[in-house]
Design a protein around this motif. Structure first.
Motif, PDB file in Angstrom:
ATOM      1  N   GLN A 108       0.824  -1.197   0.000  1.00  0.00           N
ATOM      2  CA  GLN A 108       0.000   0.000   0.000  1.00  0.00           C
ATOM      3  C   GLN A 108       0.865   1.257   0.000  1.00  0.00           C
ATOM      4  OE1 GLN A 108      -3.301  -0.442  -0.519  1.00  0.00           O
ATOM      5  NE2 GLN A 108      -2.683  -2.604  -0.539  1.00  0.00           N
ATOM      6  N   THR A 140       1.910   4.979  -2.986  1.00  0.00           N
ATOM      7  CA  THR A 140       1.896   6.421  -2.713  1.00  0.00           C
ATOM      8  C   THR A 140       3.125   7.123  -3.272  1.00  0.00           C
ATOM      9  OG1 THR A 140       3.048   6.246  -0.573  1.00  0.00           O
ATOM     10  CG2 THR A 140       0.655   5.942  -0.568  1.00  0.00           C
ATOM     11  N   PRO A 167      -5.044   3.938   5.536  1.00  0.00           N
ATOM     12  CA  PRO A 167      -5.477   3.910   4.130  1.00  0.00           C
ATOM     13  C   PRO A 167      -6.421   5.059   3.825  1.00  0.00           C
ATOM     14  CG  PRO A 167      -6.605   2.198   5.392  1.00  0.00           C
ATOM     15  CD  PRO A 167      -5.550   2.772   6.305  1.00  0.00           C
ATOM     16  N   THR A 189      -4.892   3.632  -1.336  1.00  0.00           N
ATOM     17  CA  THR A 189      -4.469   2.629  -0.344  1.00  0.00           C
ATOM     18  C   THR A 189      -5.689   2.121   0.410  1.00  0.00           C
ATOM     19  OG1 THR A 189      -4.021   4.352   1.323  1.00  0.00           O
ATOM     20  CG2 THR A 189      -2.202   3.690  -0.129  1.00  0.00           C
TER      21      THR A 189
END
Length: 552
Positions: free
Chosen positions: A279, A283, A445, A450
């Motif tokens: 996750q 980003t 998240p 995410t």
């Protein structure tokens, strides 16, 4: 209740690339020779392809040999690779490495971005058209033996058994499948394969196997950000330079892309969570813009073999053989194993056919001795021999040392170095005490780029009959709290990509205990690999349970 049985010449466990290629090759040889060889394939997923998870960029070499006219027959290879990129990531930056600088094994010209699940569905159609029998939804849960110790076949698990072991109204005993030979193509860390390795000492003289956990998502991208046939790999952040890891981004057709991250399971920090590293990877400033405006539509996770040639077990034993990722034929620098899985299934099929036909109505040879010989003279062996030092070089020197070494060995020497590096530790032996390792602060998240684990499991379409014995078994129920929690802050809470393992406590924080949410299990096998005392043993649940991956 006595179990019924069916007899075949060859029984195959697992309808993955190896098992299906073996079935097709056996039936091809049967048709070509006019000599009947009966073949049965068992698959624990609810349908063929339901449990298949791979990157996947497919090298078609084995498929070209097995079914030369696969294009005319509609094989789902619709996205030829036409653009490749490789990036070294820092926390905020990305350095592009020209593809021409990479070793030849890492090039993807001539390959295809595919859903391996859909490829297997198509292979199953070809196998059935040739006369192989395929039974999805039936999990091989027990190896059967003759009195002399030779493998006799397998039995499927009983259906309709309650959590307490009692028989429900829906109870049905398992079926026995007897074969003159049984080929085990269960995939990475197969539960029956582990039993066979122990019973027949198949790992004697081999290095420990080492593994990675692959986390994968399927995204529907903004069409302006999609280009069919694009292949991107990254190394570096969010891993540190001594933890094996890297990403893949593969653009298939219909504006869809596979986004994946692999973490080597020989990592040493018990605070690390492979799911959350995946996750966090999304980003990165070089990755996030591609995903913005898109939608995540599927999720899955699966362990993969990374040990290479020196970690292969003995391939044959009385009555059967290991094929595909059950043995571990993945080529690490290529990040591919499906072509090798198919080819080893084909080689084992040829050996089994020769043995069955040669024996006629008499007793077939106990061991398929021709299979290891065929493997050692094949292009699979040659390929793995060239790649053998790449993964252990990382363990010796970290990311940058391994990249330099890979350039020397694979590019300049062509993989013909006169030495072989070895894997010294199993993955479950590498964790350091939690108190000695830095904690990792994973951001919450955002629900757009995410996500959390439970919402991820939901879109894996995972389902298990809840009233059945828990298939994630503990040798000693005291160890998770008395040892793992005390020393490693119970790493199962983090290495499982599906939220199966939780430490729960009373309202006052006392009385910690391990809760196993077995219904969440995506069958990745990470717990069976990484548990530091090897206390967790993964056994097969009822057939048809687990994930149901679409287009993965």
């Amino acid at each position: 209740m006595e179990r019924e049985f069916m007899e075949y010449d060859v029984v195959i466990v697992g309808a993955g690339p190896a098992g299906l290629a073996a079935a097709i090759r056996l039936r091809q040889l049967s048709a070509e020779s006019g000599k009947e060889v009966t073949v049965c394939v068992l698959e624990k997923g609810s349908e063929v392809g339901a449990h298949i998870l791979s990157g996947a960029v497919l090298e078609p070499r084995a498929l070209n040999e097995l079914i030369p006219d696969w294009q005319e027959k509609g094989a789902p290879l619709n996205a030829p690779v036409d653009e490749e990129k490789f990036f070294l990531l820092s926390e905020k930056g990305a350095t592009s490495v020209p593809v021409w600088m990479l070793p030849p094994q890492m090039h993807n010209h001539g390959n295809y971005v595919v859903s391996l699940g859909n490829v297997c569905r198509w292979l199953a159609e070809q196998a059935e058209a040739l006369g192989a029998e395929i039974y999805p939804g039936f999990a091989a849960s027990e190896v059967l033996y003759h009195e002399d110790g030779r493998v006799k076949g397998v039995a499927t698990g009983d259906m309709g058994v309650a959590k307490d072991g009692s028989h429900k109204d829906s109870y049905q005993p398992g079926m026995e499948l007897h074969g003159r030979y049984t080929l085990f193509g269960e995939g990475c860390r197969g539960s029956l394969t582990r039993q066979l390795e122990s019973k027949f000492g198949l790992r004697e003289g081999a290095d420990p196997q080492t593994y990675g956990i692959g986390i994968k998502e399927l995204w529907q991208l903004d069409p302006a950000k999609h280009k069919t046939g694009t292949v991107i790999h990254t190394a570096g952040w969010p891993m540190n330079t001594t933890t094996w890891g890297g990403s893949f981004i593969y653009h298939l057709e219909d504006n869809q892309a596979y986004i994946g991250y692999v973490v080597g399971l020989d990592y040493d920090n018990p605070h690390l969570s492979p799911f959350h590293e995946m996750q966090r990877f999304k980003t990165h400033p070089a990755i996030r813009p591609m995903l913005e405006g898109g939608k995540r539509i599927a999720y899955g996770a699966r362990a993969l073999n990374e040990g290479g040639l020196q970690s292969l077990p003995k391939l044959v034993f009385p009555g059967g053989a290991l094929i595909g990722c059950a043995a571990g034929f993945l080529n690490v620098p290529k990040i591919k194993g499906s072509h090798n899985a198919m080819k080893t299934g084909m080689l084992a099929a040829e050996a089994a056919f020769e043995a069955v036909i040669g024996a006629g109505e008499g007793e077939a040879p106990a061991e398929l001795a021709a299979f290891p010989r065929k493997f050692e003279s094949s292009w699979v062996y040659e390929e793995l021999h060239k790649a053998r030092n790449f993964r252990p070089a990382f363990s010796k020197w970290g990311l940058y040392g391994a990249m330099l070494y890979g350039g020397l060995d694979l590019k300049l020497l062509g993989g013909k170095a006169p030495w072989t590096f070895h894997h010294k530790h199993a993955d479950h032996e590498t964790l350091k005490p939690a108190a000695e390792m830095p904690r990792i602060d994973y951001p919450k998240p955002d629900g757009e780029i995410t996500f959390d684990r439970l919402s991820s499991v939901f879109i894996s379409n995972t389902n298990h009959e809840e009233d059945q014995p828990v298939h994630l078994t503990l040798k000693d129920p005291a160890i998770p709290v008395a040892h793992n929690l005390k020393l490693y802050d119970e790493p199962a809470q983090r290495y499982c990509p599906a939220g199966v393992y939780e430490i729960v406590r009373d309202d006052d924080g006392a009385n910690p205990r391990l809760q196993i949410n077995a219904q969440n299990c995506v069958h990745c096998k990470t717990c069976d690999i990484k548990d530091p005392t090897q206390n967790i043993v993964w056994v097969t649940p009822e057939g048809g349970g687990g994930p149901n991956y679409p287009n993965m």
